[in-house]
Write a protein that holds these residues in place. Structure first.
Motif, short mmCIF file in Angstrom:
data_model
loop_
_atom_site.label_atom_id
_atom_site.label_comp_id
_atom_site.label_asym_id
_atom_site.label_seq_id
_atom_site.Cartn_x
_atom_site.Cartn_y
_atom_site.Cartn_z
N GLN A 151 0.88 -1.47 0.02
CA GLN A 151 -0.02 0.03 0.06
C GLN A 151 0.92 1.30 -0.02
O GLN A 151 0.72 2.10 0.72
CB GLN A 151 -0.86 0.04 1.15
CG GLN A 151 -1.90 -0.96 1.07
CD GLN A 151 -2.90 -0.98 0.27
OE1 GLN A 151 -3.47 0.37 -0.28
NE2 GLN A 151 -3.23 -2.04 -0.41
N ARG A 152 1.53 1.29 -0.87
CA ARG A 152 2.68 2.41 -1.16
C ARG A 152 2.11 3.69 -1.73
O ARG A 152 1.38 3.50 -2.77
CB ARG A 152 4.00 2.16 -1.67
CG ARG A 152 4.89 1.10 -0.62
CD ARG A 152 6.21 0.94 -1.43
NE ARG A 152 7.09 0.16 -0.58
CZ ARG A 152 8.05 0.81 0.31
NH1 ARG A 152 8.01 2.12 0.25
NH2 ARG A 152 8.85 -0.11 1.02
N LYS A 153 2.57 4.62 -1.61
CA LYS A 153 2.14 6.04 -2.30
C LYS A 153 2.40 5.77 -3.87
O LYS A 153 1.83 6.21 -4.69
CB LYS A 153 2.71 7.18 -1.72
CG LYS A 153 2.31 8.51 -2.49
CD LYS A 153 3.05 9.69 -1.88
CE LYS A 153 2.81 10.95 -2.71
NZ LYS A 153 3.46 12.06 -2.08
N PHE A 154 3.70 5.17 -4.29
CA PHE A 154 4.11 5.22 -5.65
C PHE A 154 4.21 3.46 -5.76
O PHE A 154 5.24 2.85 -5.29
CB PHE A 154 5.73 5.77 -5.75
CG PHE A 154 5.62 6.83 -5.60
CD1 PHE A 154 4.69 7.95 -6.69
CD2 PHE A 154 6.00 7.73 -4.52
CE1 PHE A 154 4.75 9.35 -6.45
CE2 PHE A 154 5.96 9.04 -4.18
CZ PHE A 154 5.48 9.95 -5.23
N PRO A 155 3.26 2.73 -6.33
CA PRO A 155 3.30 1.49 -6.58
C PRO A 155 4.10 0.96 -7.44
O PRO A 155 4.63 1.80 -8.47
CB PRO A 155 1.72 1.13 -6.84
CG PRO A 155 1.51 2.62 -7.55
CD PRO A 155 2.03 3.34 -7.05
#
Length: 585
Positions: free
Chosen positions: A384-388
């Protein structure tokens, strides 16, 4: 000097491959002759019997003459004696099988898939990449030209003493297949200046080249014989980069791989015997790792020349059984794809890693696209990262026609099918941007330098050194004067030196342009000077009347507005008085 070890390995693998290809036929022949009924003591040595029978059949059942000072193996000698005694029966049984199948030769009794691969593999050119740590591409090309070779277009069919440069991999040279042994004996090969490896193994290193910055480290999973890792080191050719090569199962294997690196003049590569899945992704020693290459231990269904592949890549000869029969075992492929996904998921756990390059030599989507898509989807869901993570097209010089016709590249994936030119391969590049904005900016600059879009420290030093004459700089390009900037490319100064000089407020352009601190490229200095001057001039005040330009404009506009308002009010008062006078009786 001849590389006898390389040639002996080739011979051993060829015999093993042919034995595996003909195993079913030889089993039937041995049963027809009741060989193990006559010689039951050799039942436990079935593999040895098959290999020696294959060797005998190749030599038309003529007994082998031992080499000078050869140390003979007693078990092998006993099997040779038994086969020699039964050679008439064995030869007759082979002839019956050939006639029954209406085959012109024994080779036609092999499975169709095996025969087609052998036909393709025999026509393939030999590929070598230039080790740029020890020499340059231009020097190698010139040396081959001096030896009578002719450089031709890569699209032409190579004949006689012709060679070409691969259109996708600029450091890869192609030679006719019949020159393989000549190249093995060549001084450039023996000296580690060129390395023999199929083109399918060179695509991934070239995809990685543009992903690494000057100080970025790399991890290679499933190192094999170490040639692919060595190729990456040759392309980067930077002592600041470090690498870890996983896949060695013992200390002896690790030493053999290190010996390969030493032959190529490569340093700074560690070959641990640990499993990649067992290492801690948060370990501080991997903090500078930005790229991970996963060379999957796949089915090798896209390999057309198994002999050269096994010798060059250092693969276990146990895989010959599957490669020889050509059978597709889907349960085995599913098992392999699960193992690949576990490695990909672990690779994407490294917090500083920004790219994972996945490579197989398989034609099956189960091992290729499915592994990449499922691994990315799972990791993005968990992290669930900001930049997948996302799949991006590799940076390789494909032509518009190749992209349109899907030759070598299909969507965002590199996918070569087995052909007469090379074995097949699959390459996918999965990337993400760093969470930290500053780190992202640094990595963008590093990648730009890797692609040659910005100068690196080495290129700057070469620029200054190339312009030195008798210890002095005569001229520096891009409009810089040697006297004005005697040290164009030193290390960056302190932050205090970057502050703008204090100027009095002025509405006119400053007579002297802003000077960027030393150690920055001329183009960047020009851009930054213009941008900083705009900010500077906009924030300063005018020396005229002690007020800023904006204040003076505001005051003048206010005065005009006030005068107009007073005139309007005067007209209204006069009009009101006239109206009152008229209304008065």
């Amino acid at each position: 000097m001849i590389d006898l070890l390389y040639k002996s390995e080739l011979k051993v693998v060829r015999v093993n491959l042919k034995t595996n290809c003909s195993s079913r036929l030889f089993e039937d022949v041995l049963d027809d002759c009741a060989f193990f009924v006559t010689y039951p003591e050799h039942m436990e040595d079935l593999g040895l019997v098959m290999v020696i029978l294959c060797d005998y059949q190749t030599r038309k059942f003529q007994r082998r003459t031992p080499f000078t000072n050869e140390i003979l193996n007693s078990a092998a000698t006993d099997v040779e004696d038994a086969i020699s005694d039964c050679k008439t029966k064995l030869n007759a049984a082979l002839a019956r099988h050939r006639i029954k199948a209406s085959a012109p030769s024994i080779e036609y009794l092999l499975p169709e898939t095996v025969r087609s691969k052998e036909a393709i593999g025999s026509k393939q050119p030999v590929y070598t990449w230039v080790n740029q740590i020890k020499t340059s591409i231009s020097d190698v090309i010139e040396q081959f030209k001096e030896e009578g070779f002719t450089l031709v277009n890569s699209e032409e069919k190579l004949v006689d003493k012709q060679f070409a440069v691969d259109p996708l991999c600029s450091d890869v040279l192609m030679f006719p297949g019949e020159y393989r042994e000549d190249l093995v004996d060549h001084d450039l090969y023996l000296g580690g200046k060129i390395v023999i490896q199929d083109k399918s193994s060179c695509i991934a290193p070239h995809s990685i080249k543009h992903l690494l910055g000057d100080d970025s480290d790399i991890i290679h999973v499933n190192v094999g014989a170490g040639l692919t890792t060595a190729h990456i080191a040759s392309l980067i050719n930077n002592s600041n980069n470090h690498a870890w090569a996983f896949g060695a199962k013992s200390t002896s294997e690790s030493k053999a791989i290190q010996a390969q690196f030493e032959k190529c003049g490569i340093k700074g590569i560690k070959v641990p015997t640990d499993s990649f899945l067992d290492i801690d992704h948060d370990d501080s020693k991997y903090k500078n790792v930005r790229v991970i290459l996963v060379t999957a231990d796949c089915s090798r269904s896209a390999v057309t020349n198994p002999v050269d592949f096994i010798v060059n890549e250092g693969e276990d000869m146990k895989i010959l059984k599957d490669m020889a029969t050509g059978d597709v075992n889907m349960s085995r492929i599913t098992e392999l794809s699960t193992a690949h996904m576990n490695i990909m998921k672990h690779a994407m756990k490294f917090s500083k890693v920004q790219a994972v390059v996945y490579m197989t030599r398989s034609i099956h989507e189960t091992e290729n696209e499915n592994v990449v898509v499922k691994s990315v989807e799972y990791t993005n869901m968990v992290q669930q990262r900001k930049f997948p993570w996302r799949v991006v097209p590799p940076v390789l010089p494909f032509s518009g026609e190749e992209i349109e016709k899907k030759i070598g590249i299909i969507g965002k994936y590199i996918k070569f099918h087995p052909t007469e030119k090379s074995s097949g391969c699959f390459v996918a590049v999965v990337t993400r941007e760093p969470e930290d904005a500053k780190e992202a900016a640094r990595d963008v600059l590093a990648r730009a330098q890797a692609r040659g879009l910005l100068p690196t420290k080495k290129s700057k030093e070469k620029l200054v050194n190339s312009e030195m004459t008798n210890g002095e700089v005569d001229h520096i390009p891009n409009g810089h004067d040697a006297e004005a900037e005697p040290k164009l490319l030193p290390k960056r100064g302190k932050k205090g030196s970057r502050k703008l000089p204090v100027h009095h407020a002025s509405s006119t352009p400053h007579p002297k342009a802003y000077v960027k601190p030393q150690g920055v490229s001329p183009v960047a200095s020009y851009i930054n000077a213009a941008m900083k001057w705009r900010r500077h001039s906009a924030s300063t005040k005018s020396t005229i009347s002690g007020t800023s330009v904006g204040s003076r404009l505001y005051q003048s506009q206010t005065k005009v507005f006030t005068d107009k308002k007073l005139k309007d009010q005067t007209r209204k008062r006069k009009a009101t008085k006239r109206t009152k006078r008229k209304d008065t009786p």
